[in-house]
Design an enzyme around this catalytic site. Structure first.
Site, mmCIF file in Angstrom:
data_model
loop_
_atom_site.group_PDB
_atom_site.id
_atom_site.type_symbol
_atom_site.label_atom_id
_atom_site.label_comp_id
_atom_site.label_asym_id
_atom_site.label_seq_id
_atom_site.Cartn_x
_atom_site.Cartn_y
_atom_site.Cartn_z
ATOM 1 C CD GLU A 1 -2.828 -1.299 2.367
ATOM 2 O OE1 GLU A 1 -3.927 -1.829 2.213
ATOM 3 O OE2 GLU A 1 -2.433 -0.893 3.475
ATOM 4 C CB CYS B 1 3.054 7.647 3.064
ATOM 5 S SG CYS B 1 3.512 6.433 4.301
ATOM 6 C CB CYS C 1 7.258 -5.131 8.462
ATOM 7 S SG CYS C 1 8.587 -4.137 9.194
ATOM 8 C CB CYS D 1 6.625 -2.130 15.952
ATOM 9 S SG CYS D 1 8.284 -1.744 15.348
ATOM 10 C CB CYS E 1 3.265 -1.297 13.620
ATOM 11 S SG CYS E 1 3.264 -0.998 11.843
ATOM 12 C CD GLU F 1 13.638 -0.104 9.344
ATOM 13 O OE1 GLU F 1 12.742 0.350 10.080
ATOM 14 O OE2 GLU F 1 14.548 0.618 8.889
ATOM 15 C CG LEU G 1 13.478 7.430 20.586
ATOM 16 C CD1 LEU G 1 14.683 6.562 20.288
ATOM 17 C CD2 LEU G 1 13.932 8.835 21.010
ATOM 18 C CB CYS H 1 1.454 6.330 11.235
ATOM 19 S SG CYS H 1 2.355 7.676 10.542
#
Ligand code: SAH
Length: 346
Positions: A94, A107, A114, A118, A121, A166, A221, A339
């Site tokens: 996407e 974006c 991935c 995380c 996510c 990533e 972070l 996001c």
């Protein structure tokens, strides 16, 4: 079908020139074909009208042009557009167009799925299937540029590598794509308008600094305390904050380019004074700014957007320490385009 034929866009310009010389043609033919493939965006050899029929047939025998196909388009009530993009092997990634008054931002994704995990996510729930090729990254940008012109009457102005994947785990292809995006024979965009966002792979951050890249770096972070960060980004156990800090110092020393820290504040996870103090301390190592991003829920009860007072407390302490901080509202939530929400639901 593609069969054993090679994707012609995997070749550099020099390789293409060499190919033509080996075929007994002029090296210059390579330049012409290269221009068709990149700045003119040809989808077939047939499109290459100033190349002889014979040469086009010869190319057809050796190569394929693996273009992405925008499979479905969703539009948010706030104007955000999400493309589901089909790759030549049927996999889907996407990409998102985010319009504001001043700019339109693409974006883009760098991997199918991935490899990181995380916890907050949605993309992390998809297994990493493969890296995207440079042309697959480039094509996402071209598709969004076209949509920007069509729907908003202006070209794309900015690119963020904040889609699926990533980017630093697919560094070589991301760099090749950015070379094409910034090249005059590609899209000719300024690298200053590109942000590569990473969870932080210290070795690659140093490599980027050595390579003298000119785009901007953002680091997700979310916590400056190892224990907390590892609990939400398990990857931090392998690349702890000490190594991240060291690589960012190296980055700044070489590039003199400020870093952006992306930071979501969650209720009961990183909203205490101790978390704030740790972030303030971390921000003192290297010139930087902080973007506090709104949390986009992904159906995991453990994560809730922090209360406003906690966010205000962050802002107060960062500003008191002369650290620039912005609060970013999320866009495209109603179509799962914000996001951390990219998960090929459709
Ligand atoms: N892997 C890269 C780029 C993809 S994530 C990286 O980690 O930076 C893009 C940004 O969205 C990151 O800052 C990430 O931490 C953030 N993000 C992920 N899930 C989110 C969510 N549910 N809500 C808000 N931001 C999220």
């Amino acid at each position: 079908m593609a069969g054993s034929k090679k994707d012609i866009r995997a070749l550099t310009k020099d390789q293409l020139r060499d190919f033509f010389v080996k075929e007994g043609d002029k090296a210059f033919r390579g330049n012409q074909v290269y221009e068709w493939l990149w700045s003119k965006g040809a989808h077939t050899f047939e499109d290459m009208t100033n190349i002889s029929k014979e040469t086009r047939n010869m190319l057809e025998d050796h190569f394929v042009i693996n273009h992405i196909k925008v499979d479905t388009i969703q539009r948010s009530s706030d104007g955000t557009i999400k493309n589901a993009v089909k790759l030549h092997d049927g996999l889907i990634v996407e990409s998102v167009l985010i319009p504001t008054e001043a700019r339109t931002t693409a974006c883009v994704s760098s991997q199918v799925g991935c490899s990181l995990d995380c916890k907050f996510c949605a993309t992390s729930r998809l297994k990493r299937m493969r890296n995207l090729n440079p042309d697959e990254i480039y094509d996402q940008v071209v598709a969004i540029d076209k949509e920007s012109r069509l729907y908003f009457n202006k070209p794309l102005s900015n690119i963020v590598f904040m889609g699926m994947g990533e980017p630093l785990m697919n560094y070589n292809n991301v760099i090749k794509a950015i070379d094409k995006i910034t090249d005059k024979e590609g899209l000719g965009m300024s690298p200053k308008r590109i942000v590569v966002s990473t969870s932080g792979v210290p070795k690659i951050i140093k490599k980027m600094a050595d390579d003298g890249v000119k785009f901007n770096l953002a680091v997700s972070l979310h916590s400056a305390i190892d224990e907390v960060r590892t609990s939400i980004m398990p990857f931090n156990a392998t690349f702890p904050l000490k190594d991240l800090k060291e690589s960012l110092e190296y980055w700044y020393e070489k590039t003199k380019s400020k870093i952006t820290y992306e930071y979501v504040v969650w209720d009961g996870i990183n909203d205490s004074q101790k978390d704030i103090d740790a972030l303030v301390q971390f921000c003192k190592y290297v010139p930087c700014k902080v973007n506090i991003i709104e949390y986009n829920p992904i159906d995991d009860g453990r994560f809730q957007q922090a209360k406003n007072i906690a966010i205000e407390n962050y802002i107060y302490h960062l500003e008191k320490n002369r650290i620039v901080v912005n609060v970013r509202r999320s866009r495209g939530k109603d179509i799962d385009a914000a996001c951390g929400q990219l998960a090929n639901k459709s």
